[in-house]
Design an enzyme around this catalytic site. Structure first.
Site, mmCIF file in Angstrom:
data_model
loop_
_atom_site.group_PDB
_atom_site.id
_atom_site.type_symbol
_atom_site.label_atom_id
_atom_site.label_comp_id
_atom_site.label_asym_id
_atom_site.label_seq_id
_atom_site.Cartn_x
_atom_site.Cartn_y
_atom_site.Cartn_z
ATOM 1 N N HIS A 1 -12.510 -0.675 3.708
ATOM 2 C CA HIS A 1 -12.766 0.738 3.450
ATOM 3 C C HIS A 1 -12.344 1.629 4.610
ATOM 4 O O HIS A 1 -11.614 2.586 4.395
ATOM 5 C CB HIS A 1 -14.192 1.043 3.008
ATOM 6 C CG HIS A 1 -14.246 2.451 2.503
ATOM 7 N ND1 HIS A 1 -13.669 2.819 1.309
ATOM 8 C CD2 HIS A 1 -14.663 3.603 3.059
ATOM 9 C CE1 HIS A 1 -13.766 4.122 1.151
ATOM 10 N NE2 HIS A 1 -14.355 4.626 2.189
ATOM 11 N N HIS B 1 -7.157 6.259 -8.817
ATOM 12 C CA HIS B 1 -7.820 6.917 -7.689
ATOM 13 C C HIS B 1 -7.012 6.756 -6.399
ATOM 14 O O HIS B 1 -6.731 7.724 -5.706
ATOM 15 C CB HIS B 1 -9.231 6.359 -7.508
ATOM 16 C CG HIS B 1 -9.876 6.782 -6.227
ATOM 17 N ND1 HIS B 1 -10.362 8.052 -6.022
ATOM 18 C CD2 HIS B 1 -10.090 6.120 -5.059
ATOM 19 C CE1 HIS B 1 -10.838 8.145 -4.798
ATOM 20 N NE2 HIS B 1 -10.685 6.997 -4.191
ATOM 21 N N HIS C 1 -3.963 6.030 -5.947
ATOM 22 C CA HIS C 1 -2.640 6.659 -5.929
ATOM 23 C C HIS C 1 -2.743 8.160 -5.667
ATOM 24 O O HIS C 1 -1.761 8.790 -5.280
ATOM 25 C CB HIS C 1 -1.870 6.358 -7.217
ATOM 26 C CG HIS C 1 -1.195 5.010 -7.166
ATOM 27 N ND1 HIS C 1 -1.833 3.848 -7.497
ATOM 28 C CD2 HIS C 1 0.055 4.649 -6.770
ATOM 29 C CE1 HIS C 1 -1.014 2.822 -7.318
ATOM 30 N NE2 HIS C 1 0.134 3.269 -6.870
ATOM 31 N N ARG D 1 -7.089 -3.580 -13.979
ATOM 32 C CA ARG D 1 -6.068 -3.479 -12.947
ATOM 33 C C ARG D 1 -5.529 -4.880 -12.665
ATOM 34 O O ARG D 1 -6.042 -5.872 -13.170
ATOM 35 C CB ARG D 1 -6.650 -2.847 -11.676
ATOM 36 C CG ARG D 1 -7.713 -3.699 -11.023
ATOM 37 C CD ARG D 1 -8.390 -3.000 -9.853
ATOM 38 N NE ARG D 1 -7.510 -2.900 -8.698
ATOM 39 C CZ ARG D 1 -7.947 -2.656 -7.445
ATOM 40 N NH1 ARG D 1 -9.230 -2.486 -7.211
ATOM 41 N NH2 ARG D 1 -7.108 -2.568 -6.435
#
Lengths: 595, 65
Positions: free
Chosen positions: A232, A383, A385, A446
């Site tokens: 993150h 998100h 991208h 995904r």
């Protein structure tokens, strides 16, 4: 009009060469990553499948690693070097050291890249189709992990380089505030040092020894958690340089000044403190981590919205200042007074606009309950991208049109092509990302080469899957065209001759300067200490509980004692000895307690 | 052509005390309204459209896998 050029390359020719090398490495990765991007877009939407679906995952790994590791990080070490040297007005302390960290990064990413690309051929048994997240039990060739280690160590040394510059400068200017661009570099690097401890531990203690065959198993939840410890904050490692551009360059190209230097410092301090203790929000659906720990990660994540919203305010206020100085009026009319024909401005402004949209999908991702609805769907791909793929990538491409002349001394090949490029990226990403978000809401997964299933159809309340696939493929093609225009400009600029008529190497002034910022903001030791304490709070218990339940090296591995019988025997022997010892000391009360 | 960024056509100098970022307030206010609307809209998209999450609903199961 100046006749003598006062560009970066005129003041810092040797540093400009390092930055050029970093930029070209970054652009090479961007080109490779872009090619793999369009291949996978056409493959998974079913428009054009010329690779084997098994190879899709090699393509996906290459797309991810080349773009989010090499493209972004090579670019940011370039602009960080610019930021430190420009704002301290001094060259690097030791140029060989600077080339050294660049070389280490280049060698590292080459090793990792070769390991990934070798997955396309059967000529060697080298491969690393482990995706960007390299979750165990997916296993890559040792060269992949080793390359990543060298690359990260290269970035650590780059940070050392910038700290050396600052220390040397501070020795000569003991009473001055840290110039804002340098402050941003230092806080970002401190965050990066803390964040990369996670990935360093995951690779050096577990994944690399495992890949080399030195240990037989790993605890997948432990390595995943260590990955996200880094995974993150790495998004802030991409984002903070983009923010820096919005703070120090965007106000200038808007024709105004940065609204507030103190607010900018607060934002970077908040990122230093809050970036790392949030990684578990990527693991809301991982079994084996208690809900309470996930809740703490969610709380920290929600606090992270704060610096982004502060940035939205400060950056928009700085743009508005430029617009008003250029004669803009009204509540919204001032927007028309902004320099929309300038690709540097327009690229950054559109990137910021996309980031505002990403703010919403990010809040959905961050909420523990709502995350369940979109976890591992195409929504998440939509998100990021918008975030790394537009807020960061489009900002980097836009500022390239300013930086490239600064570090090459050559005029930009074409402003019009540059303007077309940034707009095309925005349009392409609007199609692609919007459709990805919507597809995710329908449950389209995904990381899937062929997201289609016998006897099952995704149902759309509005539109259809076919329409979404078409938008995604169209978006992917527009983005590829945009990249072609970008590279045409980079190459065209490289072929130009030296120009004497370049803008001076300057960054934005401030309306409210560092003199208004409390001194404590520059106390980097304090903020680092707080950041470490928060990380300890957020991670100690989750990590202990993961190791307790699953073992340091995974549940199966019991190196000693080797069998259940020997455990019982050993336990009996230990207990017998202990009881004997205690009895001989005649401590019956204590003995009862122990029994 | 050779200039890299337009020299901003600055008409006036506005200093800190004169500057009132009312346009920023308008724009951020608009953004806030959009966010609030989307947040409410999400309820209709997700919770009314699907079965309870995680414990049921085929679409969600596919998403989770």
């Amino acid at each position: 009009m100046m006749t003598m050029s006062n560009a970066y390359i005129d003041d810092f020719p040797a540093e400009a060469k390092v930055i050029r090398a970093a930029f070209y490495s970054s652009f090479f990765a961007l080109a490779l990553g872009g090619v793999f991007g369009v291949i996978q877009t056409l493959h998974r939407t079913g428009y054009y499948r010329f690779i084997d679906s098994a190879d899709y995952y090699t393509v996906l790994t290459a797309h991810g690693v080349f773009l989010v590791i090499s493209f972004t990080i090579f670019f940011l070490v370039g602009i960080f070097t610019w930021a430190v040297t420009t704002s301290l007005d001094r060259g690097v302390e030791d140029l060989r050291f600077t080339w050294g960290w660049y070389g280490l990064m280049a060698i590292g990413i080459t090793l990792s890249g070769v390991a990934i690309l070798a997955g396309f051929t059967d000529a060697t048994d080298i491969s690393a189709s482990v995706l960007f997240t390299f979750y165990a039990p997916l296993q890559g060739h040792p060269m992949f992990y080793l390359g990543l280690v060298l690359f990260v160590v290269g970035t650590w040394l780059a940070g050392v380089d910038w700290f050396r510059s600052w220390w040397a400068w501070k020795g000569e200017n003991p009473d001055e505030r840290i110039p804002l661009p340098t402050f941003m570099v230092l806080t970002t690097m401190l965050m990066w040092y803390i964040a990369t401890l996670g990935v360093a531990a995951a690779i050096l203690l577990f994944l690399l020894p495992w890949s080399l065959g030195w240990i037989e198993t790993v605890n997948p939840l432990l390595t995943r958690t260590l990955f996200w410890f880094f995974g993150h904050p790495v998004v802030y490692f991409w984002l903070m340089p983009a923010y820096m551009m919005w703070y120090v360059l965007l106000p200038k190209v808007s024709g105004g000044k940065l609204f507030s230097d103190p607010l900018a410092r607060v934002v970077f301090v908040l990122f230093l403190i809050l970036s790392v203790p949030t990684g578990i929000h990527h693991q809301y659906l991982d079994p084996g981590i208690a809900e309470g720990f996930k809740f703490i990660a969610m709380t920290n994540t929600m606090f992270l919205l704060l610096p982004s919203l502060l940035t939205a305010f400060t950056v928009v206020a700085s743009m508005e200042h430029g617009a008003r100085q250029r004669g803009g009026t009204g509540y919204f009319g001032w927007l028309k007074a902004l320099p929309w024909r300038d690709p540097v401005f327009t690229g950054m402004a559109l990137a910021g606009l996309m980031f505002a949209a990403a703010g919403f999908s990010g809040m959905v991702n961050a909420g523990m309950n709502i995350n369940y609805l979109v976890h591992n769907t195409f929504w998440v791909v939509g998100h990021f991208h918008l975030t790394v793929g537009t807020a960061v990538a489009l900002t980097f491409m836009a500022v390239t049109y300013w930086f490239l002349p600064q570090v090459t001394g050559k005029a930009l090949w074409s402003r019009s092509v540059a303007l077309g490029q940034v707009v095309l990226w925005f349009v392409g990403m609007t199609f692609m990302s919007n459709a990805m978000h919507r597809a995710g809401l329908l449950g389209v997964p995904r990381r899937t080469a062929e997201p289609q299933y016998d006897g099952f159809e995704f149902e759309a309340a509005v539109g259809s899957i076919g329409e979404l696939q078409a938008q995604i493929a169209l978006g992917g093609i527009l983005l590829t065209l945009s990249l072609v225009l970008f590279f045409a400009n980079v190459i065209g600029t490289g072929l130009n001759g030296r120009s004497d008529d370049l803008p001076a190497n300057e960054y934005a002034g401030t309306l409210s300067g560092p003199e208004d910022a409390p001194l404590v903001l520059d106390n980097l030791k304090l903020w680092t200490a707080i950041a470490i304490v928060l990380v300890i709070f957020a991670y100690t218990f989750p990590l202990l509980s993961i190791v307790d339940r699953g073992g340091l090296f995974g549940p199966e591995l019991n190196p000693f004692p080797v069998s259940i019988e020997s455990v019982t025997l050993l336990a009996f022997a230990v207990e017998h000895l202990a009881v004997g010892a205690l009895e001989s000391l005649s401590l019956p009360g204590l003995l009862e307690v122990i029994r | 052509m050779s200039r890299l960024t337009e020299e901003p056509a600055q008409r006036q100098e506005i200093d800190h005390d004169e500057y009132d970022p009312i346009g920023t307030l308008a724009l951020i206010g608009l953004y806030f309204l959009i966010l609030a609307f989307l947040w409410v809209f999400m309820y209709f998209v997700e919770f009314l459209g699907n079965e309870p999450t995680v414990v049921g609903g085929f679409v969600t199961v596919v998403g989770v896998l």
